[in-house]
Structure formats: structure tokens, C-alpha cells
Design a protein around this motif. Sequence first.
Motif, PDB file in Angstrom:
ATOM      1  N   VAL A   1       0.860  -1.195   0.000  1.00  0.00           N
ATOM      2  CA  VAL A   1       0.000   0.000   0.000  1.00  0.00           C
ATOM      3  C   VAL A   1       0.893   1.240   0.000  1.00  0.00           C
ATOM      4  O   VAL A   1       1.947   1.242   0.626  1.00  0.00           O
ATOM      5  N   PRO A   2       0.506   2.318  -0.714  1.00  0.00           N
ATOM      6  CA  PRO A   2       1.373   3.497  -0.772  1.00  0.00           C
ATOM      7  C   PRO A   2       1.236   4.367   0.480  1.00  0.00           C
ATOM      8  O   PRO A   2       0.147   4.496   1.039  1.00  0.00           O
ATOM      9  N   LYS A   3       2.375   4.944   0.924  1.00  0.00           N
ATOM     10  CA  LYS A   3       2.376   5.856   2.074  1.00  0.00           C
ATOM     11  C   LYS A   3       3.270   7.034   1.744  1.00  0.00           C
ATOM     12  O   LYS A   3       4.260   6.886   1.048  1.00  0.00           O
ATOM     13  N   TRP A   4       2.907   8.200   2.276  1.00  0.00           N
ATOM     14  CA  TRP A   4       3.745   9.385   2.065  1.00  0.00           C
ATOM     15  C   TRP A   4       4.853   9.389   3.104  1.00  0.00           C
ATOM     16  O   TRP A   4       4.597   9.275   4.292  1.00  0.00           O
ATOM     17  N   LYS A   5       6.100   9.521   2.634  1.00  0.00           N
ATOM     18  CA  LYS A   5       7.252   9.512   3.545  1.00  0.00           C
ATOM     19  C   LYS A   5       8.172  10.658   3.183  1.00  0.00           C
ATOM     20  O   LYS A   5       8.198  11.123   2.040  1.00  0.00           O
TER      21      LYS A   5
END
Length: 1384
Positions: free
Chosen positions: A106-110
Motif C-alpha cells: 500500500v502506498p504511504k507518504w514519507k
Amino acid sequence: MACALVPFCSFQDLESARDFLCSHLRQGGAGATGGVKESSCGKAANWEDDDWGAWEEGGDVQEPEEEEESASKIQASSWLQDCVVSLSPTNDLMVIAREQKAVFFVPKWKHSEKGKEEMQYAVGWSGSLNVEEGECVSSTLCIPLASQKRSSTGRPDWTCIVVGFTSGYVRFYTENGVLLLAQLLNEDPVLQLKCRTYDIPRHPGVTEQNEEMSILYPSAVVTIDGFSLFQSLRACRNQVARASGNENVQPPPLTYKKWGLQDVDTIVDHVSIGIMTLSPFDQMKTASNIGGYHAAIKNSPPAMSQYITVGSNPFAGFFYALEGSSQPLLSHVALAVASKLTSALFNAASGWLGWKHKQEEESIQKQKPKVEPATPLAVRFGIPDSRRHGERICLSPCNSLAAVTDDFGRVLLLDVARGLAIRMWKGYRDAQVGWIQIVEDLHERESEKMDFSPVGSSQGPSRVAQFLVIYAPRRGILEVWSTQQGPRVGAFNVGKHCRLLYPGYKIMGLNSITSKGWQPQTYQICLVDPVSGTVKTVHVPFHLALSDKKSERAKDMHLVKKLAALLKAKTLNLDVIEAEVKELILDIKYPATKKQALESILANVRLPLSSLTTITQTLMDTLRNQEGECVDEGLLLFCANKLKLLQLHESVNKINCVSMPLEMVPSDNDLAKLLRLDEKAFTRLQMLLENYKVQDTQLSVHFAEDKDGVLPVKTFLEHLECEKDTVDVKKLEEREYVALGSFFFWKCLHGKSSTEEMCHILVSAGFSPQQLLSLLLSVWLSKEKDILHGTQTICCLHAALSLLSKMTTAVDESWDSQSVSPWWQQMRTACVQSENNGAALLSAHVGHSVTAQITDSIAEKKFSQITLGADTDPWEALSLDTEYWKLLLKQLEDCLILQTLLHSKVSKKRSQVPSVQTEPLGKLSVKKLLQGGKGGIADSVAKWVFKQDLSPLLLRLGWKKESEEELPETGSILVVEGEEDQAGLESILELLHLAYQQFPCSLELDVLHAHCCWEYVVQWNKYPEEAHFLTRSIDHLRCIDNAHVQHGIALMMWNTFIVKRLSAATYLMDKVGKAPKDRLCRRDVGMSDSAMTSFLGCCSDLLQTLMEADIRSDEMQLPVLDTEDAWASVEGQISLVELALEQKHIHYPLVEHQSVLCTVLYGIMKFSLKSVKPLSLFDSKGKNAFFKDLTSIQLLPSGEVDPALLSLRHQFLTKLLTALVQAQSSSRKNKGSPEEAVILSVKDRDWPALTVDLAQRLQVNEDAIRRHYVCELYNYGLDHLGEEAILQVHDKEVLASQLLVLTGQRLAYALLHTQTKEGMELLARLPPTLCTWLKAMDPQDLQNVEVPIATTAKLVDKVIEHLPENHGQYSVALNLIEAVEAMS
């Protein structure tokens, strides 16, 4: 304006996913992760000119480098090719599966390393998906489902993962891996899953397509209606969310069709085209083909569903199923609803209506659901090619074309409606294909029309272009082709191990009404690169589809390329180049392309400023001369702004080139007057800056290209932006900002160019005085070293500041002396934030002086109006700003003194210094100190003390240093200690004394020792091997005078750092029953055996200090914690000393009990005792009380001690004393040898007294212990120590009888075991009773037999002295005296 390969996401940890999915790669994984790095992305230099013929002849020729790669490396990089990969078109889920396992990303903002926000794929779920034995994943889909809420933003509600298995099952999961629905539609393996979602028809002639999901088996295809699937999945998910058996919701039945595909040898892939209606001509043609010449024709053409398969015989098969045939319902929906409460298997017949009995459930699970028979469907026609085998087919977004790959390394383009192959590409073995559909932007078309474009009316719908994307893994190249017969419009080098993902669908659950408001961002095509761990997408501009020879856009792009090539030429003939560049930029038609061309010209470093100005001026003049309507205002403004900046750069350069005559270097008197300081204050300022210069020797980084006062045109244009009449500085990094400031002010600050002219030009160009002040200060504060070396610069800064302050909009007109001016506040803020304290202090003095000057002049005007012509004394007007300046000057001076101290160093005698102590300290600023909390100042000095490893004594000397006489003495003390060299010691004491004067409260001795103690213990906790860190920490703790502070710090140390390691050490020693070996110590306690010995000693000292502090604190007041006036506004965390004072009081008996254990442990480790279990010396109450909170009341041992326990304790203490005496004896023997230092360390504490104290606390007879010690000393021949120790013994009679036996053993050895002639004669003369007694003695118990007879004679005297005359052995003792005398 060209094709671009854009990375939009990266993987957070792809390696762990690879290791999970491909466990066989784990061993060789480390080296292989890098893979073979291809040139990452971006367009190759000359794709258009490359010769592709070689590839067309043989697509599978291997290059020599490729052959050389080791098999394992290739396998480790190409693991993704063996997996099943699926990406949701909305990019919110990716599935990678292999055999039975799967990983959901799943994509996450980092925050990336550069500090920018970027999207990263993180593992959301991983596990095994197989239910039946031996089944593997063969195909997956990620289908985003639309939200039913009206307020939806256009993002999908959730994403369903559909997985096909080799067992024939199709299972549906949530993003968390929860099984929603399982379905067996055919007993053959699932080959492919495909999906089609709703798309608005582009024009009325196109049939509206329904949503569906199709499943391909080796000889059948099943299509499930999208609407019923959507409803069922929603119902199942709601059921899981509720996770309650009572609220059963019956899902709508799944509507599906199942066709048995006939007359085909093998099928490996398929596409479902959807519903189509034939034109009357095609209807007649088809009817004639099937029914012959007399075939009947219906009035309305029937609707048919079209399917295309690829495989062999035929290579591509076309199937048509008539609509309106019955649609059977799904007979068994095997529905698995997993929940936290229960996991039950539902089926369509009964599961949704209520719970079943257990036996029923089991029987249903065992039997497989009934499979519906397929409706036969014969192939209508195909493309026959017996040798060619199809591998993959991919349908274009508008359903008119399909791309097919085969085993000959070809890619074919099929016309779906006509059933023809219309184009073929060669040399693409193992190719992966996908499509991109680009919709034209209507705004662009309008500008084209305006700019004499050949395209017709700008009205009407947007045009759509389709591009085919081909990835050739053998060549590591990604190509974009314009269809149907268009050229290649883009190519990228991407590496040989990527995967091209083309979902071919969007969001499920939309219809003609709901889809209008929705514009979710969907990626049509993605490239996953496992080597670099990135996901990229391809951007193709619409105009690349316009391959019309007359296309102005294509012509413009050609001119831009030509311009780029011209500017890159190796040799530049400037006159020719300038003319050619002008010609090219004027030939370009489109304003947007013109702007792009001008930007590339201005960004070229090799063109001189004059050429850039001429080119921009020419373009601007041409634009102005065009007819009014055709002029692009945006482009004209862009040219005007750039021209203005170019002219500004030229003007600044001119001023910097004119050299001014250098003025005289100002005298100290002049400078003092300028800064408004008296002689004493000015001398002090000079002294402080001199100290600072001497100590601040830290190297600063200089870049070779950074020449002060020079700035290339390209950089200048990048840093500034124009708007109307103002010029603004963009957001820059500090280095770039300083470079811009240096370009304007560096020469001015050195008096080499006119400050007045420079300020005038910059302000008239549109700079605000505030911006210029900011640039000026950035230069001044960053170039500290150059500034401190010359006094000239101070005058120049004063002049520049006065000039800027007098400008309009600098100091506000309405400013009065009782309010704070934003202008001066800006300057003070810069000084507060600066870490270069010397430069900041000087600039603050200058700022204060200029402020006072302006305040005086304003006040004088008012004053002169009141008392015109009256004689008055000189005076200074007061203002709020002046007061703020005075406060800042005090803060900066304090900060400078502290910084000077922290930069000072002591030359070390120790050869090996731990690396942590050699790392440089960070720089200070007033802002850092204000934000560091009340203990921030002491904390920074403590860090310096730790780095220099200064002794606590030195800190005390610095505080007391009032007279010079003490200095030689201090030096000698420290040199004796062997810690520091005398050199540099005096300066350090001076600096320390100065710091103590500036910070009488913050650096109060107790506060400083507390922080030093804490710093050392923190560092020891990081590096437990460095045992001396903890020892130093205890030294500092003991130096704290105030018992309350000492108690609090000791308790915090115990709770935070000590107790956990101590308990680990205790349980380890109790487990092994002796002093543990190095390996075990490192494993359980995290340090070596020698470090652990030191640690246990420190624990004992810590508890001793804690108990002493607790007793002392009763008759001592709490300390008053003050802060200096200048630092009253500090903010931040609570100080260490305040925390220490908040600690509760300890429970003294508990600490004493814990202290006994520490001493026992230390003794065991110190003397390497064997067969001792420390915890066995305590009863159950005692054991339970260890390692509890020292402030709590615990149940402790009391009353009589068990005799067995007493015996164990006595045994331990005698062992300890024996080991101690043995160590003392060996230290005497080895004097002068290298081991001496190690053995002599027995003297670190008074062990005999400690053991007696231990005996008292353990309730063992102390006198028995003392007697044992004396006996052991004589046993080892340490008679001189024995004589001292006898004085401590109370019951001397028992001791004398013990020593008598020892004497007998010594004489027995001397007379009986050596057997010399004299000895035999003497033996014959002795009384028979004595001889018999001596023969009964066993000298083997003696540890040291080499004792001189004179020493033994003294021992006999001691025995006689302490034995009463009525003692049974008294006569033997008297006989011994005679025997000894005779022997000596």
C-alpha cells in the motif's frame, strides 16, 4: 514537450518481500540486490538516428557482457519475472504473488533523504493464500470499487483483490487479506483474469459497454456481470465489517455466463471485447458465409459479445456469442467471511439465511461445489498460422485494436472489428505490451488556431490518440509507438528485469450518471523496476500523434532539438552562434515552445551576457512589432522580466569592476567611537574576539567554484524572479543565498566598490530594503573568518547599514522610540539565529550604534524645536529598540564566551581515545541556548567536559581561581594524575573562569557536575565497553555538594541505566554459579567480562553514594535554582537538576539490601570465584526485594537466619578472603612485571574491612571472618600484614591455637620434608612429644613454605603472647620456642 518516463513511487522494503516470496534467493541475496544497474531512465541522446536494422534481423543475439553475468546475480535481479504482479489503476494497492504466497503493498507518504515528501510502497499484508493442498496463484487483479456516498471525492471506497488458482478456484480478498468470497466455476486451472469497467462512450455511434470480469480456463471462458459482482462484494465486506452472526445479509446472486470454446488447440490468453452490433452489409456477409446463398436475414441486426483468444491453431481465434441466451445463476457461492469473533463458511443456499449445524458445515466443506456445464461456442474465424504460438493479447482502451505477442519475438497489431493483422514489429522476444490513451487539451488547439495552425475548427470534441508501449526485456528498452501506422515517438533505457503493468480498466461500480463528476487519478501504464525499487509511468504529449508533415508543432519540436544541439557544440563561434540562435527562436511559431527555447538559451553557461541580452531584446522587439491580437502577453512579460534581470546583472558587474581607492585602516579609537563604546568595553570586546579567533580552528568547507563576489548569469537568473516593478529572491539554500549576497555586497564590505551606488541600483531595480538587509547580513554572518581579520569591514558595514536604514520603507515613518521597529527586529533575529557568534556580536554592535544614531537625530529634531539655540550637554536618547539591542549584546557576548570555551582543547597523553570523544561539538547560537531549556548551557559544557575527559578537580579549580598563585600548583596536581598536559591548561582555566563569571547560576558547580555525571552515564550506556565512562560519572556524582541534587541524580541513574543491566548480570552469575566468561557476559549483559567487573564496582559505589546522600539530605536545605537576567526567557524542556529534585526519597533498608548484593557480585567477578550462586546467600524475602523501585517499601528479611543459609554465607566470605590474600600474595611476587598494574588494582578499596562489613550485614560472626583472614595471611607467608590484622581480632585465644597449627606445619616442612643432615640431628634432640606432634602435621596445606625461620620465630612469640598458660597446647608452644631458636 517530449515523451517522459516519470518515477512516481518507490518501494520501502522490496528486498524483504523478495526474501519472503523467493526463499531460495535469500542466501545469495546480499550481493545480488544491486543487480545490474542500467542507465536508470530518461531519453537516450539520439534515438531518432539509431539504426535498428540489426535488431530486426535477430532479436535474440546475446551481448558478451550479458553472458559474463553470473547466473545467481541474474536470478536475484529477475525474480519479479517469475511472479504474478497486479497493480490497481488508482495506484492504491499492488499485489506480488508467487506459488502460494502473496504480498500486498500500500502506498504511504514519507520524507525522503532530501527532505521532500515522496510516495513509497510499504508492505500492508503478506501471507499464504492457498486453501487446498498444492494449489498455486496463477493470476491476480486489483479492482478498485467506487464509493456509494454522495460526498465522495472520487477516490475508490476500497480495493478488492481477485486471485485465480491452479485448482480452478477464484477467491476475492480485502486489502488486509481477509477472504470474502470463494468460487469454483470450472475444475481446470485459471489461466487469466481480465476486467472491464464503465467508460463514457466518446460519441453516439459507440455501443455502451457493461462492466464485467472474465475468467479464462484452458477450454472455457466465464464472464461475471459487473453490477452483480459489485453488489455481492459490498455485501460480503459489510458482513465482515459487522463480524456478527445475527445480522445475516443475503448477497445478490452473481450473474455469469460460461462458454466452452471449441475448435481451438490451445488457448493461453483472451480479451472480451464486449457487445457489438454489425452493420447491415457485415450482417449479410456473415449470414451468407454461415447459411449459404439462400440464408434468411433478420430485419434488426443481432447484438453479440465478441471474444478473441490467442494460442495455437488458430494463432488468434474470434468468437461471437449471441446476446439474449439464458444467463444461469451461480449455483454455489462458496462464501468465506472471516472475522475476529468467528470464521464460518457460508453458501448461497443456506449460509446467508442463518447458522448451520457443525456436522452440516463439515460435510459441505469436504464436498466440492457442483460445477455448471459450459454452453458450447465454436470459433467463427481465426488467423491461421500453424508455426506461430500466441503468448499475450492486450486490448486498446477504445476497443478497436489489440496487440499480440508471439514466440517468434514479434508484436502484431490486430484490427478487432475486421479480424486483420495490420502491422508487425520484429525483434521483441519476451515482449510486454500496454496502451496509453491521450485526450487532446482544447486550450492548446485554440492557441494553435490563433498561431496559423493548419488544424481546422477549434470547436467540437477533444481528439483522442492511442500509443502502444512495448517493453523488450532482452534489450532493456521501453518504446512508445504511435498507432496505427505512426512512428516511434519515445524510447528509454530501463534495465532488463522490469515488469510492465497495464491494468486496462478503471474503477468498478460507476455508471453514466455517477462517472461524470468523477476524475480520479489513474495510471494507465506502469513500469516496476526491482533493481532500483521504483515504479515509473510514461507521459506522452498529445501532439506526438500529429505526424502530419505540415504540423507546425512537429516543426517547432524539430527547431528546439536543433537549438539544443547547437548550444551543445564543442566549439562555439560566438558571432555565428548568436545569429543562428536568433534565427531559430524567431522561426518557432508556438508561444509555449518559444518560451521553452528561450529558457534553454538563458540556462546555457557558455553564452556571454551580451549575447543573452541581444537575443532576448531581439525576441521582445519582434513580439512587440506583431499585430495586436497575435501577441502572447505571457511571453512578452517573460521576455521583459528576463531582460530586466540581465541588465541588472550587467550593472552590478560594472560597479564591482570599478576599484575604489582604499581608505586608511581605522584606529582603535575611531572604531570605539563608531560603535559608541568606552575604552574599557572596547578592550574587552577585542579580548573576547581574540580568544574566539584563537580557539575557533574548526575547518569550514569551501567549494572550488565559489569565488566571492562572482555569480554566473545562469545562477543569477535562477535565484531571482521579477513581478511588475519588484524583484524577489526565490527560496534558496543557505549557500546559494550567501553567494547572491556576496555578488552584491562582498566588494562593498571590503571598501573596494561603492556601497551607495550598489544600494541605489538594487533599490531602483525593485529590491526592497528588507531583502537587501537580509542579503547583507547573510554575507556578513557566513564569512566570519574573513571579517574578523580586518577592521575595515566594520566601517563598511556601518556605512551600508546607515544607507539602507535611511531609505524609504526601511524604518517606518510612524516609528517612535517607545515601539519596536520591524526593521531592527529583522536584524536582531538574524543575529540570534546565527551560529557564527563573532560576526553576530560585531553586527549587533554596529546595529546598536546605527539605531542610537537614528534615535538621536529624531530626538534632536523634536528637542531643537523645543529649545532652540539653548546650550545643552551631550546625551543619548532612550528607545525600546536600544534596550533590546543591549539585551542582545549581553546574550551574544555570553554565547561567544561559551563557544570559545567549547572550542578549546587539551592535548591528551592517552594514546587511544574512544572515537565518540573525538567527534567535534556542534556550534551554538543564542536561539539554540534560548530553546535549550534551563539546563541547556550546563548541558553544552558537560558535553565539552566529556569530549576533553577533564577531571572533576579541574572544574572546581576554574571556579575557585581568584589568584594567579594557584596555577602552578593546579598544573602539578593534574600532571601527577597523568590526565592532561600542562600546555593549554592555563588558557582553559582562564576560559572556564570567564564562563563561570558570565553564568554564575547556569554553571553553578553542583549543576555542572550533575550534567557531567549524566553525560558520562548516557555515553557509557551507548558504549558499555568504555567502563571508565561510568567511573567518571560516579566521580562527578560524588563531587555534587548538595545532598538533594546528589540523591536525585543517583536515583535517576539507577532507574534509567543501571538496574536493568545489573539484574541481567545477577541472573547470569547465579545461573553459571561462578564468574562468567567473556562470551556469556557479552551475550547477556552486552559488555566484556572486564567491563562487567568495573560496572559492578560502580554499582556498589553508586548505592553507597545514594545512602550517604539520603542521610545528609536531612540536615540540608533544598538548593535555589536561579537563571541569569539575560537568559530569563529560556524555553524548552525541564532541567536535569529540577528533575532530580522531584525524585522521591529512597527506602534506606532496601538500598542497603541491594548494596550487599552488589558487593557480593563485585567480589565474585573481581576475584573470579568458582562454585558461588549469589542469590543462594539470601532467603525468598530477600530475593524478591531485589531490583524493586528503591523508593518503595518492600518486605525485607528480619529475625533469625536459617543455619544452613548462615553456613553458606560463611563459606562464601572465607572463599572471598582466601582469593583476596592470594591476589595480595601474587602482587608481591610479581612486582615490576607488566601484570603488576592489574593485580595491584586490589587496592581500589579496603577489601578486608569491606568483607567484615559484609559479614555484619549478612549476620555472620565477624570475628570468625577476621580470624580466617589472619590465618590466610600467615598461610601465604604475608606475616607483616598478619601482624597488623591480629590487632582487629577480639577472640585472640582461638586465633592463637589456629596459628599454632600453622607454625607446626611450617616446622614440619623445614625438618621432615627437606631432610638435611642438620635437620635430622636437631630432630633427634627435640622432645619426643614435640616430634610426634610435628609428624602429625601436614605441610601440604601451606600455600607458602619458603618463609624465613626468623619470621616463624616472631609468629611463635605471637602465639605464646595470646595463648593462656592453662591452654592444653601451651607446653607444645614452649617447646616450639626452643626448636625455633635451635634452628635459627
